[in-house]
Design a protein around this motif. Structure first.
Motif, mmCIF file in Angstrom:
data_model
loop_
_atom_site.group_PDB
_atom_site.id
_atom_site.type_symbol
_atom_site.label_atom_id
_atom_site.label_comp_id
_atom_site.label_asym_id
_atom_site.label_seq_id
_atom_site.Cartn_x
_atom_site.Cartn_y
_atom_site.Cartn_z
ATOM 1 N N GLY A 45 35.087 35.059 54.975
ATOM 2 C CA GLY A 45 35.516 33.755 55.454
ATOM 3 C C GLY A 45 34.756 32.591 54.853
ATOM 4 N N SER A 46 33.797 32.842 53.965
ATOM 5 C CA SER A 46 33.012 31.749 53.396
ATOM 6 C C SER A 46 33.756 31.092 52.244
ATOM 7 C CB SER A 46 31.656 32.256 52.910
ATOM 8 O OG SER A 46 31.822 33.083 51.777
ATOM 9 N N VAL A 47 33.377 29.856 51.969
ATOM 10 C CA VAL A 47 33.947 29.123 50.845
ATOM 11 C C VAL A 47 33.543 29.810 49.541
ATOM 12 C CG1 VAL A 47 33.900 26.918 49.606
ATOM 13 C CG2 VAL A 47 34.042 26.931 52.091
ATOM 14 N N ALA A 48 32.290 30.247 49.452
ATOM 15 C CA ALA A 48 31.805 30.892 48.230
ATOM 16 C C ALA A 48 32.581 32.179 47.924
ATOM 17 C CB ALA A 48 30.318 31.199 48.363
ATOM 18 N N ARG A 49 32.882 32.944 48.952
ATOM 19 C CA ARG A 49 33.636 34.189 48.745
ATOM 20 C C ARG A 49 35.037 33.883 48.242
ATOM 21 N NH1 ARG A 49 33.052 39.474 50.740
ATOM 22 N NH2 ARG A 49 35.000 40.633 50.822
ATOM 23 N N LEU A 50 35.679 32.877 48.823
ATOM 24 C CA LEU A 50 37.024 32.513 48.390
ATOM 25 C C LEU A 50 37.001 31.930 46.978
ATOM 26 C CD1 LEU A 50 39.937 32.598 49.225
ATOM 27 C CD2 LEU A 50 39.631 30.423 50.398
ATOM 28 N N GLU A 51 35.961 31.177 46.641
ATOM 29 C CA GLU A 51 35.829 30.673 45.270
ATOM 30 C C GLU A 51 35.739 31.837 44.285
ATOM 31 O OE1 GLU A 51 33.568 26.375 45.891
ATOM 32 O OE2 GLU A 51 32.355 28.213 45.713
ATOM 33 N N GLN A 52 35.007 32.871 44.650
ATOM 34 C CA GLN A 52 34.894 34.057 43.792
ATOM 35 C C GLN A 52 36.234 34.743 43.635
ATOM 36 O OE1 GLN A 52 32.090 35.143 42.079
ATOM 37 N NE2 GLN A 52 33.608 36.464 41.089
ATOM 38 N N ARG A 53 36.991 34.832 44.700
ATOM 39 C CA ARG A 53 38.313 35.463 44.628
ATOM 40 C C ARG A 53 39.266 34.652 43.752
ATOM 41 N NH1 ARG A 53 40.666 36.702 50.303
ATOM 42 N NH2 ARG A 53 42.257 37.682 48.996
ATOM 43 N N VAL A 54 39.164 33.312 43.829
ATOM 44 C CA VAL A 54 39.996 32.451 42.986
ATOM 45 C C VAL A 54 39.639 32.677 41.522
ATOM 46 C CG1 VAL A 54 40.449 30.041 42.350
ATOM 47 C CG2 VAL A 54 40.427 30.701 44.749
ATOM 48 N N ALA A 55 38.346 32.742 41.228
ATOM 49 C CA ALA A 55 37.907 32.980 39.852
ATOM 50 C C ALA A 55 38.368 34.355 39.364
ATOM 51 C CB ALA A 55 36.387 32.868 39.767
ATOM 52 N N ASN A 56 38.294 35.354 40.222
ATOM 53 C CA ASN A 56 38.736 36.705 39.846
ATOM 54 C C ASN A 56 40.235 36.735 39.558
ATOM 55 O OD1 ASN A 56 36.126 37.568 40.222
ATOM 56 N ND2 ASN A 56 36.525 38.566 42.186
ATOM 57 N N ALA A 57 41.021 36.026 40.349
ATOM 58 C CA ALA A 57 42.470 35.977 40.131
ATOM 59 C C ALA A 57 42.804 35.271 38.829
ATOM 60 C CB ALA A 57 43.162 35.279 41.300
ATOM 61 N N GLN A 58 42.059 34.227 38.523
ATOM 62 C CA GLN A 58 42.302 33.501 37.273
ATOM 63 C C GLN A 58 41.938 34.378 36.074
ATOM 64 O OE1 GLN A 58 40.209 29.798 36.937
ATOM 65 N NE2 GLN A 58 41.579 29.050 35.340
ATOM 66 N N THR A 59 40.812 35.076 36.168
ATOM 67 C CA THR A 59 40.387 35.965 35.090
ATOM 68 C C THR A 59 41.404 37.079 34.863
ATOM 69 O OG1 THR A 59 38.075 35.529 35.631
ATOM 70 C CG2 THR A 59 38.520 37.468 34.308
ATOM 71 N N ALA A 60 41.951 37.608 35.943
ATOM 72 C CA ALA A 60 42.922 38.702 35.839
ATOM 73 C C ALA A 60 44.294 38.213 35.403
ATOM 74 C CB ALA A 60 43.026 39.429 37.176
ATOM 75 N N GLY A 61 44.505 36.898 35.375
ATOM 76 C CA GLY A 61 45.798 36.355 34.967
ATOM 77 C C GLY A 61 46.856 36.413 36.047
ATOM 78 N N HIS A 62 46.443 36.532 37.296
ATOM 79 C CA HIS A 62 47.387 36.559 38.421
ATOM 80 C C HIS A 62 47.650 35.123 38.874
ATOM 81 C CE1 HIS A 62 45.553 40.760 39.264
ATOM 82 N NE2 HIS A 62 46.452 40.810 38.304
ATOM 83 N N THR A 63 48.571 34.467 38.214
ATOM 84 C CA THR A 63 48.814 33.037 38.421
ATOM 85 C C THR A 63 49.233 32.721 39.851
ATOM 86 O OG1 THR A 63 49.541 32.941 36.125
ATOM 87 C CG2 THR A 63 50.041 31.033 37.503
ATOM 88 N N GLN A 64 50.183 33.477 40.394
ATOM 89 C CA GLN A 64 50.672 33.193 41.741
ATOM 90 C C GLN A 64 49.579 33.432 42.774
ATOM 91 O OE1 GLN A 64 52.331 35.070 39.522
ATOM 92 N NE2 GLN A 64 54.131 33.812 39.093
ATOM 93 N N VAL A 65 48.813 34.494 42.614
ATOM 94 C CA VAL A 65 47.719 34.784 43.542
ATOM 95 C C VAL A 65 46.664 33.695 43.430
ATOM 96 C CG1 VAL A 65 45.883 36.418 44.114
ATOM 97 C CG2 VAL A 65 48.147 37.256 43.503
ATOM 98 N N HIS A 66 46.378 33.268 42.204
ATOM 99 C CA HIS A 66 45.406 32.191 41.981
ATOM 100 C C HIS A 66 45.836 30.918 42.707
ATOM 101 C CE1 HIS A 66 44.018 28.617 39.739
ATOM 102 N NE2 HIS A 66 42.853 29.252 39.799
ATOM 103 N N ASP A 67 47.122 30.555 42.560
ATOM 104 C CA ASP A 67 47.623 29.342 43.217
ATOM 105 C C ASP A 67 47.499 29.443 44.735
ATOM 106 O OD1 ASP A 67 48.209 28.366 40.714
ATOM 107 O OD2 ASP A 67 50.364 28.819 40.852
ATOM 108 N N TYR A 68 47.878 30.596 45.271
ATOM 109 C CA TYR A 68 47.809 30.805 46.721
ATOM 110 C C TYR A 68 46.368 30.706 47.217
ATOM 111 C CZ TYR A 68 47.785 33.375 51.119
ATOM 112 O OH TYR A 68 47.576 33.759 52.416
ATOM 113 N N LEU A 69 45.459 31.419 46.559
ATOM 114 C CA LEU A 69 44.062 31.399 46.990
ATOM 115 C C LEU A 69 43.432 30.024 46.789
ATOM 116 C CD1 LEU A 69 42.816 34.856 45.653
ATOM 117 C CD2 LEU A 69 43.341 34.218 48.022
ATOM 118 N N ASN A 70 43.834 29.334 45.745
ATOM 119 C CA ASN A 70 43.299 28.001 45.492
ATOM 120 C C ASN A 70 43.727 27.023 46.588
ATOM 121 O OD1 ASN A 70 41.651 26.371 43.889
ATOM 122 N ND2 ASN A 70 43.432 25.473 42.861
#
Length: 138
Positions: free
Chosen positions: A80-105
């Motif tokens: 639930g932390s901001v830092a954890r969600l920031e990491q997940r956003v970065a991971n989605a961007q690195t993996a090229g999951h555009t829709q997941v990146h947008d949702y998490l962002n």
């Protein structure tokens, strides 16, 4: 002469159907009426501001707000932390999951905006706590 069974069954069926329609018509007319249903509102307006109840629930409210702030400010290992969600956003961007990146962002934006709101609420609760103490309502 006795009517045959098929004719008798048909007559009884028709009679039953017409009786059901006659009884159902008034109920259907009532439910189709444009009159609004009775609303479930309070019988009178509140007479006070609920200060006594607020003062009573104040410790729990403060605990909940403090816990939420601590969670949001936590590191990447805190659920639930901001830092954890920031990491997940970065991971989605690195993996090229555009829709997941947008949702998490979008979730990250909301979560970052939630922190100042909770901090303001924390300050408000401190002021209410001081007021309750001054009133002897705690």
């Amino acid at each position: 002469m006795l009517p045959n069974r098929k004719t008798a069954a048909t007559a009884i069926g028709a009679l039953a159907l017409s009786g059901a329609l006659i009884w159902a018509a008034p109920a259907q007319a009532e439910s189709a009426s444009p009159a609004p249903a009775a609303s479930k509102t309070a019988e009178s307006a509140p007479k006070g501001d609920g200060a006594k109840a607020i003062c009573k629930r104040l410790p729990k409210a403060q605990t909940r707000v403090n816990t939420a702030i601590d969670r949001l400010k936590g590191g990447p290992t805190v659920l639930g932390s901001v830092a954890r969600l920031e990491q997940r956003v970065a991971n989605a961007q690195t993996a090229g999951h555009t829709q997941v990146h947008d949702y998490l962002n979008d979730r990250l934006t909301f979560r970052k905006n939630l922190l100042p709101t909770l901090q303001k609420r924390q300050d408000d609760l401190k002021a209410v706590s001081a007021w309750c103490s001054a009133q002897g309502a705690k």
